[in-house]
Design an enzyme around this catalytic site. Structure first.
Site, PDB file in Angstrom:
ATOM      1  N   LYS A  52       0.839  -1.208   0.000  1.00 47.06           N
ATOM      2  CA  LYS A  52       0.000   0.000   0.000  1.00 47.06           C
ATOM      3  C   LYS A  52       0.872   1.256   0.000  1.00 47.06           C
ATOM      4  CE  LYS A  52      -3.844  -2.350   2.252  1.00 47.06           C
ATOM      5  NZ  LYS A  52      -4.553  -2.692   3.508  1.00 47.06           N
ATOM      6  N   GLN A  96      -4.157  -0.877   9.609  1.00 42.99           N
ATOM      7  CA  GLN A  96      -4.253  -2.259   9.125  1.00 42.99           C
ATOM      8  C   GLN A  96      -4.863  -3.168  10.190  1.00 42.99           C
ATOM      9  OE1 GLN A  96      -3.624  -3.181   6.005  1.00 42.99           O
ATOM     10  NE2 GLN A  96      -3.824  -5.375   6.260  1.00 42.99           N
ATOM     11  N   ASP A 119     -10.700   3.626   4.202  1.00 39.26           N
ATOM     12  CA  ASP A 119     -11.142   2.225   4.268  1.00 39.26           C
ATOM     13  C   ASP A 119     -12.674   2.127   4.232  1.00 39.26           C
ATOM     14  OD1 ASP A 119      -9.400   0.028   4.359  1.00 39.26           O
ATOM     15  OD2 ASP A 119      -8.775   0.472   6.411  1.00 39.26           O
TER      16      ASP A 119
HETATM   17  N1  GUN Z   1      -6.867  -6.165   6.631  1.00 40.38           N
HETATM   18  C1  GUN Z   1      -7.258  -6.931   5.593  1.00 40.38           C
HETATM   19  N2  GUN Z   1      -7.918  -6.183   4.687  1.00 40.38           N
HETATM   20  C2  GUN Z   1      -7.941  -4.925   5.163  1.00 40.38           C
HETATM   21  C3  GUN Z   1      -8.466  -3.696   4.666  1.00 40.38           C
HETATM   22  O1  GUN Z   1      -9.076  -3.608   3.596  1.00 40.38           O
HETATM   23  N3  GUN Z   1      -8.265  -2.613   5.449  1.00 40.38           N
HETATM   24  C4  GUN Z   1      -7.617  -2.687   6.631  1.00 40.38           C
HETATM   25  N4  GUN Z   1      -7.485  -1.555   7.339  1.00 40.38           N
HETATM   26  N5  GUN Z   1      -7.110  -3.799   7.128  1.00 40.38           N
HETATM   27  C5  GUN Z   1      -7.278  -4.910   6.384  1.00 40.38           C
END
Ligand code: GUN
Length: 298
Positions: A52, A96, A119
């Site tokens: 990311k 995350q 998100d």
């Molecule tokens: N962990 C797995 N997928 C995601 C996501 O789309 N966003 C976040 N913040 N954590 C994750």
């Protein structure tokens, strides 16, 4: 044979558009900023977060990553989130998940300013999506990406089509159902307690699988000509590749389903690559909104 829906190509197109728009914004003195926060050393999360941050840099964003030790106190994480909320250089905040057990994930997510919640997990954004207030919402990246792929095949108006979403998670199933509803589909959410799941699935013109069970959706669950969107990413043993080897499969038994579906997303290379692309898109949109600009359509 079904048409393959190429998520890699679609994701690359989204990222290209984000890059172009970012150049234009940066010339006006606005650089989209994304902060990614990770707590602990879960190897899978580390990989996701690194990609990311890397993609954000490639897009020309101001990209910051906060890597905190597993024993970080909740108060410390909340203080970081509040500092990022107040930082005008940051337009998107992603914490995350999963977080270590001693931290209340819900409290952390609800502390993120809704206008920086790229998100789409904050209740304000969940509520906006649920009420079809999409202009000012952030939609969770995976369902947003799945929807973009679906629209490539089926267009933007799904009137008269039956959509079945298998899975009711807050991150994928529920937001996906709301997006389908906003596009006028007739939507059913099916899950582990649904009676005769295969029959429900067979009623779908659009079948979305988001359960996290490898190859659960068999070929005879698929209606002839249906569009199948496979959100699952599961690692399974692949002894045919050698001892101890693994491979990625979706929630759909691809080899069976592709013979019956009209169009289908592969795994890997379907919905997966869209998630990060949509995160970049959401961050760009946030930077536009924060500066009173109309976000581009991506
Ligand atoms: N962990 C797995 N997928 C995601 C996501 O789309 N966003 C976040 N913040 N954590 C994750």
């Amino acid at each position: 044979m079904a048409e393959f829906i190429d998520g890699k190509a679609a994701a690359a197109e989204v990222v290209e558009k984000v890059k172009t728009e970012t150049v234009a914004l940066t010339e006006e003195g606005i650089t989209p900023g994304l902060a990614v926060v990770i707590v602990g050393d879960d190897p899978a999360s580390q990989v996701y977060v690194a990609s990311k941050s890397k993609r954000a840099k490639e897009c020309g964003f101001h990209s910051v990553q906060h890597t905190l030790p597993a024993e970080t106190a909740e108060t410390e994480l909340l203080a970081l989130v509040k500092a990022l909320n107040a930082d005008p250089a940051i337009h998107g905040i992603l914490v995350q998940l999963p977080l270590p057990d001693h931290i209340d994930s819900a409290r952390v997510i609800q502390t993120i300013a809704p206008e920086k919640d790229v998100d789409g997990f904050h209740f304000i954004n969940v509520g906006k999506l649920g009420t079809g207030t999409l202009d000012s919402a952030f939609v969770p990246c995976t369902p947003a990406g799945a929807m973009l792929l679906l629209k490539r095949v089926r267009g933007t108006d799904l009137s008269g089509l039956n959509a079945v979403v298998i899975g009711r998670s807050n991150i994928v199933g529920k937001p996906m159902a709301n997006l389908l509803l906003a596009a006028n589909a007739t939507v059913t959410i099916a899950h582990s307690r649904t009676k005769d799941l295969p029959a429900v699935a067979r009623s779908a013109d659009i079948l979305v699988a988001a359960v996290g069970r490898p190859q659960m959706v068999r070929g005879d669950w698929v209606k002839e000509g249906a569009t199948v969107i496979d959100v699952g990413i599961n690692r399974i043993p692949a002894p045919e590749k050698g001892e101890g080897k693994t491979r990625l499969v979706g929630d759909v038994a691809f080899d069976e389903a592709e013979k019956i579906a009209g169009a289908i997303t592969p795994v890997p290379g379907g919905v997966g690559p869209m998630t990060i692309a949509m995160l970049m898109a959401n961050t760009l949109v946030s930077a536009c909104r924060a500066n009173g600009r109309v976000p581009p359509s991506l």
